[in-house]
Design an enzyme around this catalytic site. Structure first.
Site, mmCIF file in Angstrom:
data_model
loop_
_atom_site.group_PDB
_atom_site.id
_atom_site.type_symbol
_atom_site.label_atom_id
_atom_site.label_comp_id
_atom_site.label_asym_id
_atom_site.label_seq_id
_atom_site.Cartn_x
_atom_site.Cartn_y
_atom_site.Cartn_z
ATOM 1 N N HIS A 59 -17.530 -71.875 -44.404
ATOM 2 C CA HIS A 59 -16.588 -71.740 -43.293
ATOM 3 C C HIS A 59 -16.847 -72.804 -42.232
ATOM 4 O O HIS A 59 -17.984 -73.225 -42.026
ATOM 5 C CB HIS A 59 -16.727 -70.350 -42.660
ATOM 6 C CG HIS A 59 -16.501 -69.223 -43.624
ATOM 7 N ND1 HIS A 59 -17.527 -68.603 -44.298
ATOM 8 C CD2 HIS A 59 -15.353 -68.640 -44.040
ATOM 9 C CE1 HIS A 59 -17.019 -67.664 -45.095
ATOM 10 N NE2 HIS A 59 -15.705 -67.663 -44.956
ATOM 11 N N ASP B 111 -22.048 -74.683 -44.481
ATOM 12 C CA ASP B 111 -21.504 -73.360 -44.768
ATOM 13 C C ASP B 111 -20.049 -73.512 -45.259
ATOM 14 O O ASP B 111 -19.356 -74.460 -44.875
ATOM 15 C CB ASP B 111 -21.529 -72.510 -43.486
ATOM 16 C CG ASP B 111 -21.184 -71.052 -43.715
ATOM 17 O OD1 ASP B 111 -22.109 -70.233 -43.797
ATOM 18 O OD2 ASP B 111 -19.978 -70.732 -43.796
ATOM 19 N N HIS C 40 -20.503 -69.542 -36.008
ATOM 20 C CA HIS C 40 -19.174 -69.189 -35.473
ATOM 21 C C HIS C 40 -19.210 -68.820 -33.985
ATOM 22 O O HIS C 40 -18.153 -68.662 -33.367
ATOM 23 C CB HIS C 40 -18.571 -68.006 -36.245
ATOM 24 C CG HIS C 40 -18.185 -68.337 -37.656
ATOM 25 N ND1 HIS C 40 -17.288 -69.329 -37.969
ATOM 26 C CD2 HIS C 40 -18.587 -67.803 -38.847
ATOM 27 C CE1 HIS C 40 -17.143 -69.396 -39.290
ATOM 28 N NE2 HIS C 40 -17.921 -68.487 -39.846
ATOM 29 N N ASP D 232 -22.400 -69.854 -48.962
ATOM 30 C CA ASP D 232 -21.211 -69.121 -49.408
ATOM 31 C C ASP D 232 -20.200 -70.050 -50.088
ATOM 32 O O ASP D 232 -19.083 -69.644 -50.400
ATOM 33 C CB ASP D 232 -20.554 -68.327 -48.265
ATOM 34 C CG ASP D 232 -20.569 -69.044 -46.937
ATOM 35 O OD1 ASP D 232 -20.940 -70.232 -46.896
ATOM 36 O OD2 ASP D 232 -20.189 -68.418 -45.924
HETATM 37 ZN ZN LIG Z 1 -19.634 -68.805 -44.031
#
Ligand SMILES: [Zn+2]
Length: 343
Positions: A197, A195, A159, A284
């Site tokens: 996200h 991931d 991120h 995740d």
């Molecule tokens: Zn994540």
């Protein structure tokens, strides 16, 4: 497969994050890495080696110098202003406001961050630098001929953009490693982000480049954090047009939907013919993850590793997210064992 690991990750140990309208104990905690390294050892995955020292040079290849300097001094500035407790930002820039760097620490935190889930603590700088060194050491091993290597990075990185932090990430470990491959002579590098996200930082860093293909499979930003990047129509810009691929998926999907998206990603990746692959390995996507809404099962991670191995490329796995902490080791190591089984 060798694993790169250092206890320095423990230096990032935030007390609380803002999530679901509450200040909650940080989901991104030291135990995450401890569970994974325990599983690596238990499964006899291979040698566990300490990272080499690289300092900030590789970091400065993808992050802006003023941002790197900010992270180095942020904790001291915060303590001077507020005292010795975790630093969180107060507000963010909205459209129509001006992005001019404030002089005070509260303003700087707001300027360089995009969420309040990522506390800066006494040990953040050292832990974040150590994580980049874990990634760079893994890169060096793969460049030296290893078929696959596991960089057990913590804090995670995908991120973090060229000049901002957030989403539990400070420096973009995967992007730093990808740039390391390029600087070491690789003509083309692919970053595959699995991931849950969207890998917004990695997308931003390489968005205008055609030498690093970036692919992210993730929860649709219409539903999920980080919300403001990761849509299917973002394909790169300028020279980079066509060298970024987003594969957003809706909440609730399982392997029946995830598998075909991974196949699509690997087709594009194979067509690009990279000299090396960096995998942003978040798990995740797991059905029991407390902050996510995909439904992958333990065995799906073995499949993921097998599919990645089928590309036949030197591959560096860089640890990203995963918050079903007690099952994190099984899921992460399943990917690596699936990869090894088909290598
Ligand atoms: Zn994540």
């Amino acid at each position: 497969m060798k694993t790169i690991f250092t206890e320095d990750h423990r230096l990032q140990d935030g007390k609380a994050e803002l999530i679901d309208g509450k200040l909650m104990p940080c989901f991104e905690m030291p135990r995450r890495a401890e569970i994974v390294i325990a599983r690596v050892r238990d499964q006899k995955l291979g040698e566990v080696v300490a990272p080499e020292r690289f300092g900030t040079d590789p970091v400065l290849r993808v992050h802006k110098p003023e941002f790197v300097r900010f992270l180095e001094t942020a904790w001291d500035e915060w303590v001077q202003q507020h005292g010795s407790y975790d630093a969180l930002p107060l507000n963010w820039i909205a459209p129509g406001m001006r992005r001019i760097l404030p002089e005070t620490i509260d303003g700087k935190l707001s300027y360089y961050s995009f969420d309040a889930g990522t506390p800066i603590t006494a040990g953040t700088w050292r832990a974040a630098i150590a994580a980049t060194e874990v990634a760079m050491t893994g890169m060096k091993l793969v460049k030296g001929g290893e078929r696959g290597t596991f960089a057990l990075c913590r804090p995670p990185g995908h991120h973090a953009g060229s000049d901002y932090y957030g989403g539990y990430c400070f420096f973009n470990n995967a992007a730093i490693a990808a740039q390391g491959f390029r600087d070491g002579g690789a003509a083309r590098v692919a970053v595959l982000d699995v991931d849950y996200h969207h890998g917004n930082g990695t997308q931003e860093i390489f968005y205008k480049r055609d030498d690093v293909l970036t692919i992210s499979i993730h929860a649709d930003p219409k539903q999920e954090f980080p919300f403001f990047l990761g849509h299917a129509d973002e394909r790169g810009e300028g020279r980079g047009e066509g060298f970024h691929l987003n594969l957003p998926l809706p909440w609730g999907i399982s392997w029946a939907e995830y598998g075909p998206a991974l196949d699509t990603a690997m087709r594009r990746l194979t067509e690009f013919a990279p000299d090396a692959i960096v995998v942003s390995l978040g798990v995740d996507t797991f059905e029991k993850d407390p902050i996510s809404k995909f439904k992958l099962k333990h065995e799906d991670y073995i499949r993921t590793g097998e599919v990645i191995a089928a590309a036949g490329k030197p591959t560096l796995f860089v640890m990203e997210g995963g918050y079903a902490v007690e099952e994190l080791g099984v899921n992460a190591v399943n990917v690596l064992q699936g990869f090894e089984a088909k290598s």
